[in-house]
Design an enzyme around this catalytic site. Structure first.
Site, PDB file in Angstrom:
ATOM      1  CD  GLU A 192       0.098  -2.084   6.569  1.00 59.05           C
ATOM      2  OE1 GLU A 192      -0.226  -1.172   7.348  1.00 59.05           O
ATOM      3  OE2 GLU A 192      -0.710  -2.896   6.100  1.00 59.05           O
ATOM      4  CG  ASN A 214       1.079  -1.030  11.342  1.00 57.63           C
ATOM      5  OD1 ASN A 214       0.337  -1.904  11.749  1.00 57.63           O
ATOM      6  ND2 ASN A 214       1.145  -0.687  10.072  1.00 57.63           N
ATOM      7  CD  GLU A 505      -4.111  -5.209   6.645  1.00 60.92           C
ATOM      8  OE1 GLU A 505      -4.980  -6.078   6.479  1.00 60.92           O
ATOM      9  OE2 GLU A 505      -4.215  -4.065   6.168  1.00 60.92           O
ATOM     10  CD  GLU A 529      -3.679   0.772   4.003  1.00 62.93           C
ATOM     11  OE1 GLU A 529      -4.908   0.611   3.960  1.00 62.93           O
ATOM     12  OE2 GLU A 529      -2.913  -0.010   4.600  1.00 62.93           O
TER      13      GLU A 529
END
Lengths: 735, 735
Positions: A192, A214, A505, A529
């Protein structure tokens, strides 16, 4: 040509095995692979494209546990022999025992995807290598397609190699120069990240700044990057490095020796530092190099899917593309909460009685609120509604390494599963289940059967699963062999229950959706997001198709029409770095059988004309045409709906504004179409004026040309509807 | 008394908190606990027995992750303050916020065990400690029984302590001298060691020689030992250190500072080196010190059970003691094989077709062979037959870190599950399931529901599970928190299926069979199998009741009548270090609701008179009398059958021969009994003449005295049957 000659000399001249050099060409002849055994018995390959070298001589091999160390970086190829002899293992000491060349050409039909028919056409070279000193055999299988190379290691059943542990895989990808790369930091736990565009030589300099926070992250090298990695040479050749069919093996990263511009595979380790436990007969995943001098070919490549096994699900009738809304963005923005109460500092699922605590009044997943989304979905023709935060446990769901964090079957007191099932069914809307594991994977597996049965009983046929936070059992990372096996287990178990999976994820996809088409989506990248967590780069969605999407579709959850998040939650000052037109373009550019309209229903009510495109756009395609593409700059794609035959065009534009010039030659000649064009307004700006868009309707034919500007972080979308009655054309101009 | 005074000075004098010293005495007044806060706010306790100090001042506390290091060994108590202030954590800086004293006296009935009624009688001191600087609270709860001390750490729900990670537990047990200890090496993965008897100061010297090979083993310290640890002071006081109610916490070992003779708790770590993940409210297991000047009291202690929670299974009618035979010893000795074929170098359960391979002709678990055992069981009144090697996967079942090693439901082609079920039922014999996990725990949990359902469907109501080899997921050890949770999960899941569990290679028991009486057995020590792997010490079974059995019964699998293993398998030259009479004595001495007659049916046919005792002996008791005991030397126990009221006596003798002098005063006065005495013959020798035994029948009353010799590695067994008809006495002499 001089360059090629030099490399040959470097490569094969020092060894006496030149007679054994194998050459393989792609069906169209543009790609040429050379394979040989260099001094010390080290397997090496190189790749050229249209007579230009694209992969310099690169070593292949694996270090087995207990058989020496990984060859050191910095040793050049001519110094290989000593190192290989010293390390033994499966890195050197080989001779060619057998070679076999074959061709394959077959067209197959995916259950869903960008095309109705996919051609799988390659020439293959299988080299059986033998180590005289150990008697062990290993096969290197190369498949050369018109659009790239796939190769893998294969370990046949043999007395001298039954169980073995891979300590390191030493597959090299030697670059021919200091290419431009679109990369994210190598990491065992997250993908991410925003992409950084830089020269290979600059990766080291930009690494620290690229590692943004993260909830779970483990980087491993100042020059480590993830795949799929998009590269561009100064000669304008695009290279894409990734892997296909990642099964029972750790995910591969790439570690760059930036003194030599050589990438070496870096596998995600287990808690002991080992990489993979193997039992013959077995293979590694395919290592892939997609090559073209036209960036559009990278997007059009089906190499990754083709290197996966055919579908293993016999009856796929229950696998259906799905457009959905969800009780989600309101929690992501902080307007409402996943949790039901603020009174518990922590939850003991086995002893706490949630019916006795005081609701916080901000819970999103209430029966009434869900019904509001069901009504909205029904009114606007969406297939389904996702609801997060429906099940007990969200009060302390992450960051605590909590083992028994969710049970996946017990709703909060204000979420009436049965009533919601009934109401959704009465409206013709499906419900999408949500399984957040919080990384507590043993707990998920313990509950998986019951959770899937619960879904079957309550009429949920798709699940969004999540793996936020560090993995339990501790010491494991998101992308090691053990976890790769878990994701696969969850997908195969789901297939037994006729359940579609959209795993967030989880490890990034590698084309496994060909084999298991119930894997209808993954996140495995920086999703929408982050637009509520501080924003992503405006170029992000014009990089993703070149990187993350090479392995399979992404549940990117586009459709953000309100970029000022503070208008949803006054306490959240994040800004979504995109225009509304950009968001519409995504639905075509980032093909996925699972597409969300992520924003709030009340936001869509404010922009009903733009929202119409999301309602209209298809999810599954019979044809796709890649009209324009440059990583991080712009992508324009036209796709034809598999169901209706209707065409759609989408564009996303990245760092700089872009003027598209496209021709509608994909349309049927002689027919006239009404094109509805949703575009950035001239004064649109992703930072200051993102909601400025225009919607215009014009008539087009296969000869029409469109000059369409898009701003940075912008884009456009076009829906095309064939004119079946001249009255439809009334008042419309030709383009 | 002088000694006690000195210790008080050492302990409390340096600090100003002497007013806070708490004293607690056992119900009978023999044990006295003192608790106080020493300088630096460090909690400390000491324990005396009949006015003699048995635990010197010992610190209590826990280091939390991120809050400093474990206090260093070698710092004496008076130097504690600095260290404690430095480390912070939950090791020091405490003051007493509250104390509560209470008493408890209750008698409860176990589902099975050594007594029908167990008295749970203690005085309790609960000290609430508070750290002013952090606001955190911790409760130390001490329970003082007549036979010992239990204490634990409790962490109430509180704002300042919600989730925390225990980096180290620093519970000290400060010895008063260089005691004699019966110990096995501390190890994260195995307890399968012979016991070493030595002074504490000699542990370091004997450690290397005590670490014998095992398929999975991880030692951690040259002075690390396991619990339950049996100690004896030079004053003749017996101390036993262990733990009770090990739930959601790692198993505790003891690490000795042999310069000061202080043991400190050493918890089994997780792959990250952390010890325990905690969520308040929660507690540690109880740390236990059983104390007496009579070794028999150690065996008679019910402290460990009493510190466990009452039974959580509502209907326990399906939990039944079980005497069994099994297709097992023939594989252990190497006469037959678990595996079905020798043709596969490795097995892929998902792809290999076992019906197509060539049987090796030595497979033990064939339908015919199983029927032979069923016949034998039925003929001799055994309840059940265990069969190992019945399910596919045994060709390569250990040592490979193989994930998918067994599926627990697929029999070999020559094992007809349904026919065996039918045949056993027709003979009134139950079948015992076998689940070897090979340490592949994720795989077991994935299959657990289906495996238990398979048992329910095929009429198996007990399972022997096994955890041979290193644990998968990798990096975990057999005794860490994650694995402790697994064993508990398997037992609780089994209870849902009304299945009894006998877990081998699992963590050693800590009295949990009170709470979960379907846990009818564990191995968790060096079992009889080692008699076929080179032999165990002849004293082994006279140590086990003082150590391993403190936590619960052992599936020791006694009954070896043929000590020369080469007579079963000519290739195996192991010798079982025991006499036949010793083997009979075990059935009484090592009480267990699950008892095997481990030898081959054909062996028992050769010694049918001795075998009669195994057939007769009970499994479940209303009363137990510990007649004689000395660790490693001899143990003599009399027990009364809960079912029949019949008494049995058993003796095992250890390193040296022993002459028992016992009185039958446990018998009903005025009644006459026929005693059948199975004893070592005078010329018996566990090495050279182990099969020399005598069986004699005599008449006894409650006033009779028996002088019965036993050789080293020998023993004897007595069954007592009340004379109900004078004719029964004909020809029998009085003792």
């Amino acid at each position: 040509m001089r360059k090629l000659l030099i490399s040959f000399l470097t490569f094969f001249a020092p060894c006496a095995l030149s007679a054994q050099v194998q050459t393989l060409t792609s069906p169209d002849g543009d790609l040429e692979l050379k394979f040989g055994i260099a001094e010390g018995g080290v397997p090496q390959y190189e790749l050229s494209y249209k007579s230009t070298e694209v992969i310099r001589p690169s070593r292949l091999g694996l270090v087995l546990r207990g058989e020496g160390a990984k060859p050191e970086f910095g040793s050049d190829v001519s110094a290989t022999s000593d190192a290989a002899q010293r390390v033994g293992s499966l890195c050197g000491g080989f001779e060619i025992a057998d070679t076999a060349v074959s061709s394959f050409d077959q067209t197959w039909q995916p259950v869903w995807g960008e095309e109705a028919n996919i051609r799988n056409h390659y020439n293959e070279l299988a080299v059986t290598l033998r180590q005289p000193h150990s008697g062990r055999q290993m096969v290197l299988r190369f498949r050369l397609f018109d659009d790239g190379l796939g190769f893998r290691y294969e370990f046949p059943r043999q007395p001298g190699l039954v169980y073995f542990v891979i300590a390191d895989e030493c597959t090299e990808f030697a670059m021919t120069g200091d290419h431009t790369a679109w990369w994210i930091p190598g990491d065992y736990d997250t993908q991410e990240y925003d992409y950084t565009r830089s020269r290979l030589s600059q990766i080291r300099r930009y690494m620290d700044g690229s590692i943004t926070g993260n909830l779970s992250q483990t980087s491993f090298s100042p020059t480590g990057v993830q795949t799929s990695l998009q590269l561009k040479t100064d000669d304008g050749i695009y290279l894409n490095l990734h892997e296909a069919a990642l099964v029972n093996y750790p995910a591969m990263h790439l570690d760059l020796d930036d003194s030599r511009m050589v990438f070496t595979s870096h596998l995600t380790p287990d808690p002991n530092g080992d990489k993979a436990y193997m039992q013959t007969p077995c293979t590694t995943p395919w290592r892939t190099v997609i090559v073209s001098d036209d960036a559009r070919d990278i997007l059009a490549s089906r190499l990754t899917l083709n290197l996966n096994e055919p579908c293993k699900i016999e009856d796929t009738s229950w696998i259906k593309p799905c457009k959905y809304v969800g009780v989600w963005w309101e929690m992501i923005t902080g307007k409402s909460s996943w949790s039901y109460t603020d009174d518990l500092q922590s939850v003991h699922l086995d002893t706490d009685d949630l019916s006795q605590v005081r609701p916080n009044g901000r819970h999103g997943a209430t029966t009434d609120n869900v019904k509001r989304y069901i009504d909205f979905a029904a009114e606007h023709g969406f297939d389904a509604v996702l609801v997060e935060g429906w099940n007990i446990g969200w009060e302390d769901w992450f960051g605590n390494m909590k083992d028994y964090v969710f049970d996946f079957v017990t709703p909060y007191p204000d979420f009436d599963v049965e009533e919601i099932r009934r109401y959704a069914a009465s409206k013709g809307v499906k419900m999408i289940m949500h399984h957040e594991t919080s990384g507590s994977v043993r707990n998920y597996e313990r509950h998986l059967d019951a959770a899937y049965r619960f879904m079957n009983e309550h009429d949920y046929d798709a699940v969004k699963s999540g793996y936020v936070g560090n993995i339990i059992p501790k010491g494991n990372n998101h992308y090691n062999q053990w976890m790769v096996n878990h994701y696969q287990y969850a997908v195969e178990k789901a297939a037994e229950h006729r359940i579609m999976v959209n795993a967030h994820e989880a490890v990034r996809p590698t084309g496994l959706c060909r084999t298991w088409p119930n894997l209808i989506g993954n996140e495995s990248a920086r999703g929408t997001e982050y637009q509520a967590f501080g924003g992503s780069k405006p170029s992000h969605v014009s990089v993703l198709p070149f990187t993350r999407l090479i392995g399979g579709p992404m549940d990117y959850t586009p459709g953000i029409f309100e970029q000022e998040i503070s208008k949803i939650n006054p306490g959240n000052h994040s800004h979504a770095n995109c225009t509304i037109a950009n968001q519409l373009g995504i639905y075509v550019v980032m093909s996925s059988p699972l597409q969300m309209a992520a924003d709030l229903p009340e936001t869509y009510e404010r922009f009903s004309d733009a929202f119409q495109f999301i309602k209209d756009v298809a999810l599954d395609w019979s044809e796709s045409r890649y009209l324009e593409a440059e990583p991080g700059e712009y992508i324009t794609v036209a796709r034809k709906s598999k169901d209706s035959g209707q065409w759609f065009v989408g564009n996303v534009t990245g760092e700089r504004s872009h003027l598209s010039q496209i021709v509608f030659d994909f349309l049927d000649p002689g027919k006239t179409y009404i094109a509805t064009i949703y575009a950035d307004a001239p004064d649109a700006d992703y930072r200051t004026n993102p909601q400025a868009y225009t919607v215009r309707r014009v008539l087009v034919t296969s000869k029409s040309r469109l000059r369409q500007p898009a701003v940075a972080g912008g884009g456009y979308a076009v829906s095309l509807r064939e004119v079946t009655d001249k009255a439809q054309m009334r008042g419309l101009k030709r383009l």
